[in-house]
Design an enzyme around this catalytic site. Structure first.
Site, mmCIF file in Angstrom:
data_model
loop_
_atom_site.group_PDB
_atom_site.id
_atom_site.type_symbol
_atom_site.label_atom_id
_atom_site.label_comp_id
_atom_site.label_asym_id
_atom_site.label_seq_id
_atom_site.Cartn_x
_atom_site.Cartn_y
_atom_site.Cartn_z
ATOM 1 N N ASP A 45 -0.371 -8.722 -0.059
ATOM 2 C CA ASP A 45 0.605 -7.879 -1.269
ATOM 3 C C ASP A 45 0.365 -8.829 -2.700
ATOM 4 O OD1 ASP A 45 0.835 -6.121 0.812
ATOM 5 O OD2 ASP A 45 2.697 -7.105 1.333
ATOM 6 N N GLU A 95 1.741 3.611 -2.525
ATOM 7 C CA GLU A 95 2.521 2.465 -2.206
ATOM 8 C C GLU A 95 2.205 1.264 -3.119
ATOM 9 O OE1 GLU A 95 2.242 1.302 1.645
ATOM 10 O OE2 GLU A 95 0.053 0.792 1.617
#
Length: 506
Positions: free
Chosen positions: A21, A189
């Protein structure tokens, strides 16, 4: 000329190891990147680069996960999820979520630290992947996603007005993008919030970590309505995903996009894609920059024409001053007394052993390289009662380990494995020793198959445990050192010396 051209190229992944991420920014002539750390401590690793291609870990934005009592044991899949990093009013700002608590903020004048204590900006279950935006008029906003496992909803992006200091919300949250209303969209997301040419931009992946694509949303207001375009997908490339990341300008007129690819056992590896803004005002990424399809490139001209450096995060360690180097993370918040701090090597107090390395707090880990590698270390101990053990593990949901074990009869060199669904470890090899010392070498090949070599006073033993490394919970496999002892027994104090890791780049 051909040699010069080749030297100015880089290969993807630029970090072939777990960098989950990622988000990145440029401040002056340097680039800074933050990644998820989940249950590990210290958390929020910070990396720096002079060219967007070669990165070096410079510190951590989070000393330990909170609350300390909860994270005293490994909380696999919990802790720090996808963060964002920005530079505002002369300070670095990292905003990160704990899906079981809410959204936190830490700040620092220097990206290498020290960082402030976490401040809870937005409490709530399942609020994930936050990213702030400071507008031209002084207003500030936070975009975030949702985790269904905690909040009961997902596939939605929400914008919350916040104060400029990121201390508290300044108004009501607004759902700005509903993935269920977009054809084919699932698991929207990882949003990143930007403003360019008066428009508001949200870069966000959808479709799942291993199978999705990168989407860009554009609006005239922070609250929408947003139009969208898919700007990067796997196409005919071998790069599955490609998942969430960051738009970064290089300060010399160029634009780039950093993102991860889920490589399973090797984790979420880092890629760098060229990026440009098309005549219609939308971004182009990857091969599309040069007129090809909107898919990732495997090689490209380096942003600053420099030779590409190391493409892995694992580093050898001589444990100077008796302490682990910056490249190690604990599998849980460490007890301050675990590391004795006296040489030679690293002296480590063992945790209470429940039979599984995955539940031990006293485990130090580095990300398993995405290329074939061999890790080695010398292991001995200062003290150990029967049941005490210490070793080097290839750790994921399943694991293999090799090292020392004390029994009622004496000391053994041991190789053992445990499958993800197995209740107990299986000892593959056990060799009685005349002294408590072993040199362990663990080789992991291109198919993640693990082989072990034990060197003792009696000779060299090669062991094939029949084990393939597997990923952990949201993380890749790791190279891990551990020590453990039975509850109520004399403590185990293991000593690790001359840890080395050699990577064979392919």
């Amino acid at each position: 000329m051909e040699l010069v051209a080749e030297a100015s190229m880089y290969r993807n992944p630029i970090i072939d190891a777990d960098v989950p991420d990622p988000d990145a920014i440029r401040v002056g002539d340097r680039f800074y990147l933050v990644a998820s750390s989940f249950h590990r401590a210290p958390g929020l690793p910070i990396f720096a680069s002079n060219d967007l291609v070669t990165w070096e870990r410079i510190g951590y934005a989070l000393e330990r996960n909170e609350p300390a009592a909860w994270f005293a044991l490994p909380r696999h899949g919990g802790g720090v999820w996808a963060p964002s990093i920005r530079h505002h009013d002369g300070r670095f700002v990292v905003v990160y979520p704990d899906p079981d608590q809410g959204v936190f903020v830490v700040t620092a004048e220097d990206a290498a630290g020290p960082w402030s204590a976490p401040h809870l900006l937005l409490p709530g279950l399942g609020i994930i992947d936050p990213c702030p935006l400071w507008d031209d008029d002084g207003a500030a906003y936070l975009v975030h996603g949702w985790a269904r496992s905690r909040a009961g909803r997902k596939n939605v992006l929400t914008v919350v007005p916040v104060d400029a200091g990121l201390r508290h919300p300044a108004g009501s949250a607004v759902d700005v993008i509903d993935g269920d209303a977009l054809e084919g969209f699932t698991t929207l997301e990882g949003p990143k919030f930007y403003k360019r040419d008066g428009a508001y931009w949200i870069f966000a992946p959808a479709g799942g970590v291993a199978t999705g694509w990168q989407t860009v949303f554009r609006s005239d207001t922070p609250y929408g309505p947003y139009e969208h375009r898919v700007v990067l997908a796997q196409g005919e490339s071998p790069v599955n995903g490609p998942h969430q990341g960051a738009w970064v300008d290089d300060g010399a007129g160029g634009d780039w996009f950093l993102h991860f690819q889920d490589r399973g056992v090797y984790g979420r590896v880092l890629h760098l894609q060229p990026m440009a803004w098309g005549d219609d005002g939308w971004p182009l990424m990857g091969a599309a920059v040069d007129g090809g399809p909107a898919q990732p490139v495997l090689a490209h001209r380096s942003p600053r024409g420099r030779l590409q450096g190391a493409r892995t995060l694992a580093r050898s360690d001589d444990f100077a001053q008796g302490r682990p180097g910056i490249h190690w993370q604990w599998e849980a918040d460490p007890d301050p007394g675990v590391v004795l701090g006296t040489g030679p090597g690293l002296a480590l107090r063992g945790g209470c052993d429940g039979g599984s390395i995955r539940t031990l707090p006293t485990v130090l880990s580095q990300a398993l390289p995405g290329q074939p590698c061999t890790a080695a270390v010398d292991i001995t101990w200062d003290a150990a009662a029967p049941g005490g053990r210490a070793g080097l593990a290839v750790l994921g949901r399943a694991y293999a380990w090799a090292g020392l074990r004390r029994t009622a009869e004496g000391v053994e060199a041991v190789v053992a494995v445990r499958g993800a669904d197995e209740q107990h470890e299986r000892v593959v090899a056990a060799v009685p020793l005349s002294e408590p010392r072993v040199h362990v070498a663990v080789a992991v090949d291109a198919q993640a198959r693990v082989r072990v070599q034990l060197t003792t006073a009696q000779g060299i033993i090669d062991v094939d445990p029949g084990f393939h490394a597997v990923e952990g919970h949201w993380v890749g496999a790791s190279l891990s050192l551990f020590a453990a002892g039975r509850y109520g027994a004399e403590e185990t104090i293991a000593r690790f010396e001359r840890f080395t890791v050699d990577v064979r780049n392919e």
